[in-house]
Design a protein around this motif. Structure first.
Motif, PDB file in Angstrom:
ATOM      1  N   UNK A   1     -22.652  47.824   8.307  1.00 37.45           N
ATOM      2  CA  UNK A   1     -21.785  48.215   9.413  1.00 37.45           C
ATOM      3  C   UNK A   1     -20.488  48.801   8.848  1.00 37.45           C
ATOM      4  N   UNK A   2     -19.561  49.123   9.731  1.00 35.13           N
ATOM      5  CA  UNK A   2     -18.308  49.743   9.288  1.00 35.13           C
ATOM      6  C   UNK A   2     -17.517  48.792   8.391  1.00 35.13           C
ATOM      7  N   UNK A   3     -17.536  47.500   8.670  1.00 38.31           N
ATOM      8  CA  UNK A   3     -16.837  46.532   7.814  1.00 38.31           C
ATOM      9  C   UNK A   3     -17.392  46.602   6.389  1.00 38.31           C
ATOM     10  N   UNK A   4     -18.712  46.676   6.271  1.00 37.12           N
ATOM     11  CA  UNK A   4     -19.336  46.815   4.948  1.00 37.12           C
ATOM     12  C   UNK A   4     -18.921  48.138   4.308  1.00 37.12           C
ATOM     13  N   UNK A   5     -18.919  49.211   5.102  1.00 33.37           N
ATOM     14  CA  UNK A   5     -18.557  50.527   4.579  1.00 33.37           C
ATOM     15  C   UNK A   5     -17.143  50.525   4.008  1.00 33.37           C
ATOM     16  N   UNK A   6     -16.202  49.909   4.709  1.00 31.15           N
ATOM     17  CA  UNK A   6     -14.815  49.866   4.237  1.00 31.15           C
ATOM     18  C   UNK A   6     -14.752  49.167   2.873  1.00 31.15           C
ATOM     19  N   UNK A   7     -15.441  48.058   2.752  1.00 26.36           N
ATOM     20  CA  UNK A   7     -15.490  47.339   1.474  1.00 26.36           C
ATOM     21  C   UNK A   7     -16.168  48.187   0.402  1.00 26.36           C
ATOM     22  N   UNK A   8     -17.262  48.824   0.763  1.00 26.99           N
ATOM     23  CA  UNK A   8     -18.003  49.687  -0.168  1.00 26.99           C
ATOM     24  C   UNK A   8     -17.114  50.837  -0.663  1.00 26.99           C
TER      25      UNK A   8
ATOM     26  N   UNK B   1      -6.425  49.442   8.052  1.00 24.68           N
ATOM     27  CA  UNK B   1      -5.023  49.216   8.452  1.00 24.68           C
ATOM     28  C   UNK B   1      -4.746  49.750   9.844  1.00 24.68           C
ATOM     29  N   UNK B   2      -3.838  49.100  10.557  1.00 24.95           N
ATOM     30  CA  UNK B   2      -3.347  49.700  11.806  1.00 24.95           C
ATOM     31  C   UNK B   2      -2.728  51.068  11.475  1.00 24.95           C
ATOM     32  N   UNK B   3      -2.892  52.010  12.360  1.00 25.19           N
ATOM     33  CA  UNK B   3      -2.361  53.358  12.117  1.00 25.19           C
ATOM     34  C   UNK B   3      -3.396  54.291  11.525  1.00 25.19           C
ATOM     35  N   UNK B   4      -4.603  53.784  11.262  1.00 23.45           N
ATOM     36  CA  UNK B   4      -5.688  54.641  10.797  1.00 23.45           C
ATOM     37  C   UNK B   4      -6.712  54.731  11.922  1.00 23.45           C
ATOM     38  N   UNK B   5      -6.920  55.940  12.386  1.00 27.55           N
ATOM     39  CA  UNK B   5      -7.888  56.215  13.429  1.00 27.55           C
ATOM     40  C   UNK B   5      -9.256  56.357  12.781  1.00 27.55           C
ATOM     41  N   UNK B   6     -10.258  55.708  13.353  1.00 27.71           N
ATOM     42  CA  UNK B   6     -11.619  55.804  12.832  1.00 27.71           C
ATOM     43  C   UNK B   6     -12.495  56.437  13.901  1.00 27.71           C
ATOM     44  N   UNK B   7     -13.135  57.533  13.540  1.00 27.60           N
ATOM     45  CA  UNK B   7     -14.050  58.218  14.455  1.00 27.60           C
ATOM     46  C   UNK B   7     -15.463  58.123  13.896  1.00 27.60           C
TER      47      UNK B   7
ATOM     48  N   UNK C   1     -17.453  52.155  20.010  1.00 25.48           N
ATOM     49  CA  UNK C   1     -18.709  51.900  19.299  1.00 25.48           C
ATOM     50  C   UNK C   1     -18.821  50.480  18.745  1.00 25.48           C
ATOM     51  N   UNK C   2     -17.830  49.634  19.014  1.00 24.43           N
ATOM     52  CA  UNK C   2     -17.886  48.260  18.515  1.00 24.43           C
ATOM     53  C   UNK C   2     -17.043  48.022  17.282  1.00 24.43           C
ATOM     54  N   UNK C   3     -16.161  48.982  16.981  1.00 21.10           N
ATOM     55  CA  UNK C   3     -15.258  48.908  15.831  1.00 21.10           C
ATOM     56  C   UNK C   3     -16.024  48.597  14.550  1.00 21.10           C
TER      57      UNK C   3
ATOM     58  N   UNK D   1     -28.448  56.606   9.938  1.00 18.59           N
ATOM     59  CA  UNK D   1     -28.720  57.784   9.104  1.00 18.59           C
ATOM     60  C   UNK D   1     -28.023  59.007   9.698  1.00 18.59           C
ATOM     61  N   UNK D   2     -27.277  59.728   8.861  1.00 19.05           N
ATOM     62  CA  UNK D   2     -26.631  60.962   9.301  1.00 19.05           C
ATOM     63  C   UNK D   2     -25.294  60.792   9.998  1.00 19.05           C
ATOM     64  N   UNK D   3     -24.812  59.562  10.126  1.00 19.99           N
ATOM     65  CA  UNK D   3     -23.509  59.350  10.769  1.00 19.99           C
ATOM     66  C   UNK D   3     -22.404  60.087  10.013  1.00 19.99           C
ATOM     67  N   UNK D   4     -21.407  60.526  10.779  1.00 22.39           N
ATOM     68  CA  UNK D   4     -20.202  61.100  10.193  1.00 22.39           C
ATOM     69  C   UNK D   4     -19.051  60.179  10.593  1.00 22.39           C
ATOM     70  N   UNK D   5     -18.419  59.598   9.586  1.00 26.97           N
ATOM     71  CA  UNK D   5     -17.327  58.659   9.841  1.00 26.97           C
ATOM     72  C   UNK D   5     -16.051  59.262   9.276  1.00 26.97           C
ATOM     73  N   UNK D   6     -15.060  59.413  10.138  1.00 24.45           N
ATOM     74  CA  UNK D   6     -13.792  60.041   9.779  1.00 24.45           C
ATOM     75  C   UNK D   6     -12.673  59.021   9.883  1.00 24.45           C
ATOM     76  N   UNK D   7     -11.891  58.912   8.809  1.00 25.86           N
ATOM     77  CA  UNK D   7     -10.709  58.064   8.777  1.00 25.86           C
ATOM     78  C   UNK D   7      -9.498  58.983   8.757  1.00 25.86           C
ATOM     79  N   UNK D   8      -8.601  58.824   9.736  1.00 21.96           N
ATOM     80  CA  UNK D   8      -7.418  59.673   9.841  1.00 21.96           C
ATOM     81  C   UNK D   8      -6.177  58.793   9.873  1.00 21.96           C
ATOM     82  N   UNK D   9      -5.270  59.006   8.928  1.00 18.60           N
ATOM     83  CA  UNK D   9      -4.004  58.288   8.965  1.00 18.60           C
ATOM     84  C   UNK D   9      -3.108  58.963  10.001  1.00 18.60           C
TER      85      UNK D   9
END
Length: 110
Positions: free
Chosen positions: A45-52, A73-79, A88-90, A97-105
């Motif tokens: 999941x996204x929590x695993x991805x952040x650690x990875x 961190x607060x202040x980072x938008x995740x799409x 999407x459940x944070x 497969x094929x997801x696009x995950x964008x982190x924007x400060x």
């Protein structure tokens, strides 16, 4: 014959902007293949991805600019596929497969 190796990973695209790319070798877009399951056997999941990302992709030692208390961190938008991760459940969103995950400060010095 199926390739078991390819079934063990999920190909995704991870992007950084708003200054976060500086923490990831000044590269905005990363095409990654992450493990399908985390260490406990649960779906990645996204929590695993952040650690990875912190362990395998981030070269900058300033991890605290990206994570706080093991989450983004607060202040980072995740799409996730252009949708706010709150829809999407944070960090519980199971990566597909094929997801696009964008982190924007959204934080800027001044």
């Amino acid at each position: 014959m199926t390739d078991n190796k390819s079934e063990d990973v999920i190909p995704i695209t991870v992007e950084f902007s708003g200054g976060l790319e500086m923490l990831f070798s000044n590269k905005r877009k990363h095409n990654l293949s992450i493990p399908r399951n985390d260490d406990s056997g649960a779906a990645s999941n996204i929590a695993f991805l952040v650690s990875y990302l912190c362990q395998n992709v981030m070269k900058d030692p300033r991890k605290n600019l990206f994570v706080l208390d093991e989450t983004v961190r607060p202040g980072i938008l995740v799409l996730i596929n252009d949708a706010d991760w709150e829809l999407e459940g944070e960090d519980k969103y199971e990566i597909q497969r094929g997801d696009n995950i964008l982190f924007v400060s959204t934080l800027h010095g001044g």
